[in-house]
Design an enzyme around this catalytic site. Structure first.
Site, PDB file in Angstrom:
ATOM      1  N   GLU A 130       0.819  -1.213   0.000  1.00 15.80           N
ATOM      2  CA  GLU A 130       0.000   0.000   0.000  1.00 15.80           C
ATOM      3  C   GLU A 130       0.853   1.263   0.000  1.00 15.80           C
ATOM      4  O   GLU A 130       0.524   2.256  -0.660  1.00 15.80           O
ATOM      5  CB  GLU A 130      -0.915  -0.001   1.229  1.00 15.80           C
ATOM      6  CG  GLU A 130      -1.873   1.170   1.303  1.00 15.80           C
ATOM      7  CD  GLU A 130      -2.961   1.103   0.237  1.00 15.80           C
ATOM      8  OE1 GLU A 130      -2.939   1.955  -0.678  1.00 15.80           O
ATOM      9  OE2 GLU A 130      -3.808   0.208   0.315  1.00 15.80           O
ATOM     10  N   LYS A 206       4.568   4.469 -10.084  1.00 13.57           N
ATOM     11  CA  LYS A 206       3.267   4.372  -9.424  1.00 13.57           C
ATOM     12  C   LYS A 206       2.156   4.135 -10.443  1.00 13.57           C
ATOM     13  O   LYS A 206       1.205   3.389 -10.181  1.00 13.57           O
ATOM     14  CB  LYS A 206       3.012   5.650  -8.628  1.00 13.57           C
ATOM     15  CG  LYS A 206       3.996   5.836  -7.476  1.00 13.57           C
ATOM     16  CD  LYS A 206       3.896   7.202  -6.832  1.00 13.57           C
ATOM     17  CE  LYS A 206       4.901   7.362  -5.695  1.00 13.57           C
ATOM     18  NZ  LYS A 206       4.856   8.702  -5.073  1.00 13.57           N
TER      19      LYS A 206
END
Length: 429
Positions: A130, A206
Site C-alpha cells: 500500500e 506508481k
C-alpha cells in the site's frame, strides 16, 4: 488472543523505517488487540549500525539483512530500503524461508511485481505494498478489494508531492520553475537530486502499479509513457489561466474505448479549475478513479513523509498478520485480462499549442491547413501581437498523439512559423 508474538523483521531504518519501529513500540497494545496476537520487532537491518536509533534496542540491529530474513522464525518482513537490489533478493529469500512481505518499494514492484507475486504465491505468502503508491492514502486496497467487483475505466491522479508543490507555487505566486524548485528543496520536499520526481520517474512507477491493479493486466515501468515537468513555464500557467485551467503533473491510466487495450502515461497537463484535482495544493496527493458502477471517486491526502508512509505500512502489517493467524493469504496478482498496453501515439486527448509566427496575412490559414491535412480538428484559436512579435494559441478537439506529432512536425517546416513555444495536453474535461 494468542500469546506467542508474531515476529517482524525490518529492512531499513531511515525516515519511514524509524517511524514504523516507533509506532510498533508505542502502539503495541492496540496493534495486538487488532491483530489478535502481539507483534514483536525481532531484528532491524541497516547499513550504518553505529548510528543511534532512538527507541530501538541496539541488540536488534544488524548489517546482515540476508541472515535476518533467513532466520526461519520471522513471520513478516517489512522492506523499506528501496531500490531494486538487494531488496529484490531479500524479498525472494523471505518468501523461501516462510515470511510474508510488506514493502514500500514502488520501483521494484513496478519493475518486477509479476515475479514477486509469483514467488509469494509459490510459497503461500502475502505481498502487500500500500505504501508504494500514495503514502498514507488508502488506494491499493480499495482497488484490489473494495472495487474488485466493479470495472475501472480510468485512474488519474497527482502521485508525487514534490512536483505538485513546485507547480502549485508556480501557479499561485508566479514563480519560475527553478525558483519553485529551490523553495521545495529548502523545505525538504525535494531531494538534492530531484530527477526522479521532476522527470516523472517516481510517478511512472506508481502509474505502472495502479494500471496493473485497476485493469487486471501486466503493466511494467517500461510500458509507461513519461514526460517530466522541467519545461513548464510561467507563460504556460498564464495560458492555462486564460482557459480557466491550471497545470498538474498527472499519472493517467485508462482503458481504451473499445476495451481491448490500456494505456499508462505521466506528463504535465492543463486541467479545468472546477476539476477536483485542480484544488490539490502543496505536497498533497490525490487520485481520481472512474468506475463503471461506483462512478467517480477521489482519494486525497499526504502522499509522502515518514509518519504518513509508515501508517500505510502498518495497515498492511496488520492485514498480513491477521492472514497469518488465519492461515490464509490476501489478494494476490490479478492479470487475467492480459490486455496489451497501447503506445502513446494511440492516446487521444486535447492539446494546447502555442506558436511564434510571422506577423503577416495568411498565417492563420496556413496553420489551419496543416491541422486539417493531419486530421486534427481545431476547437479555438487566439491571435496576439505584442512588441512586434506575433503568436497563435491553438486548442484542438480530441486527437491521437501521433496525429498531433505529425501536425507539429509539419508546422515547424512552415516559413511563417518561427517556433513552437509549448505543447500541453488538456485533461479532465
Amino acid at each position: 488472543m494468542r500469546t506467542r508474538p508474531l515476529k517482524v523483521a525490518l529492512l531499513g531504518c531511515g525516515v519511514v523505517g524509524s517511524e514504523v519501529a516507533r509506532i510498533m513500540t508505542t502502539h503495541a497494545d492496540d496493534l495486538a488487540a487488532r491483530i489478535g496476537a502481539p507483534v514483536e520487532l525481532a531484528g532491524v537491518a541497516v547499513r550504518r549500525p553505529s548510528k543511534v536509533r532512538e527507541g530501538i534496542d541496539p541488540s536488534l540491529v544488524t548489517t546482515d539483512a540476508t541472515a535476518l530474513v533467513k532466520r526461519g522464525d520471522i513471520d513478516v518482513v517489512v522492506e523499506v530500503i528501496g531500490g531494486i537490489e538487494p531488496a529484490r533478493g531479500l524479498i525472494m529469500t523471505a518468501f523461501e524461508h516462510g515470511a510474508s512481505v510488506v514493502s514500500a518499494n514502488k520501483a521494484l514492484i513496478a519493475q518486477d511485481g509479476a515475479a514477486l507475486h509469483a514467488a509469494a504465491e509459490e510459497h503461500g505468502r502475502d505481498l502487500y505494498y500500500e505504501a508504494a503508491v500514495a503514502g498514507a492514502i488508502p488506494l491499493i486496497r480499495p482497488l484490489r478489494e473494495s472495487l474488485v467487483g466493479d470495472k475501472i475505466n480510468r485512474v488519474m491522479g497527482i502521485v508525487n508531492g514534490t512536483t505538485n508543490f513546485i507547480l502549485d507555487k508556480m501557479d499561485t505566486t508566479g514563480a519560475g520553475y527553478q525558483e519553485a524548485l529551490d523553495e521545495a528543496t529548502a523545505l525538504g520536499y525535494a531531494e538534492a537530486d530531484p530527477t526522479a520526481d521532476v522527470e516523472g520517474f517516481d510517478a511512472a512507477a506508481k502509474a505502472a502499479i495502479l494500471a496493473g491493479i485497476s485493469f487486471h493486466t501486466r503493466v511494467r515501468l517500461d510500458d509507461v509513457y513519461r514526460e517530466g515537468m522541467t519545461e513548464v513555464t510561467a507563460a504556460d500557467f498564464a495560458s492555462a489561466k486564460e482557459m480557466g485551467c491550471t497545470i498538474k503533473l498527472l499519472a493517467i491510466c485508462e482503458r481504451a474505448a473499445h476495451g481491448g487495450s490500456v494505456t499508462a502515461r505521466v506528463h504535465p497537463a492543463m486541467i479545468p479549475l472546477d476539476h477536483p484535482l485542480a484544488s490539490v495544493r502543496g505536497a498533497y496527493n490525490a487520485v481520481f478513479v472512474e468506475a463503471e458502477a461506483a462512478g467517480q471517486l477521489m482519494f486525497y491526502g499526504p502522499g509522502a513523509g515518514g509518519a504518513p508512509t509508515a501508517s500505510a505500512v502498518l495497515g498492511d502489517l496488520v492485514a498480513v498478520c491477521r492472514n497469518k493467524l488465519g492461515e490464509a493469504t490476501g489478494p494476490g496478482d490479478s492479470a487475467y485480462t492480459q490486455l496489451p498496453v497501447s503506445p502513446m501515439g494511440e492516446v487521444v486527448t486535447r492539446y494546447h499549442i502555442s506558436l511564434d509566427v510571422a506577423d503577416k496575412p495568411g498565417v492563420l490559414a496556413q496553420v489551419a491547413t496543416v491541422f486539417a491535412e493531419h486530421g486534427v480538428s481545431i476547437d479555438t484559436v487566439r491571435q496576439s501581437v505584442k512588441d512586434g512579435e506575433a503568436s497563435l494559441v491553438v486548442v484542438t478537439h480530441r486527437a491521437a498523439d501521433a496525429a498531433l506529432t505529425g501536425t507539429v512536425d509539419a508546422l515547424r517546416k512552415l516559413d511563417t512559423v518561427r517556433g513552437v513555444a509549448s505543447i500541453m495536453r488538456v485533461e479532465g474535461e
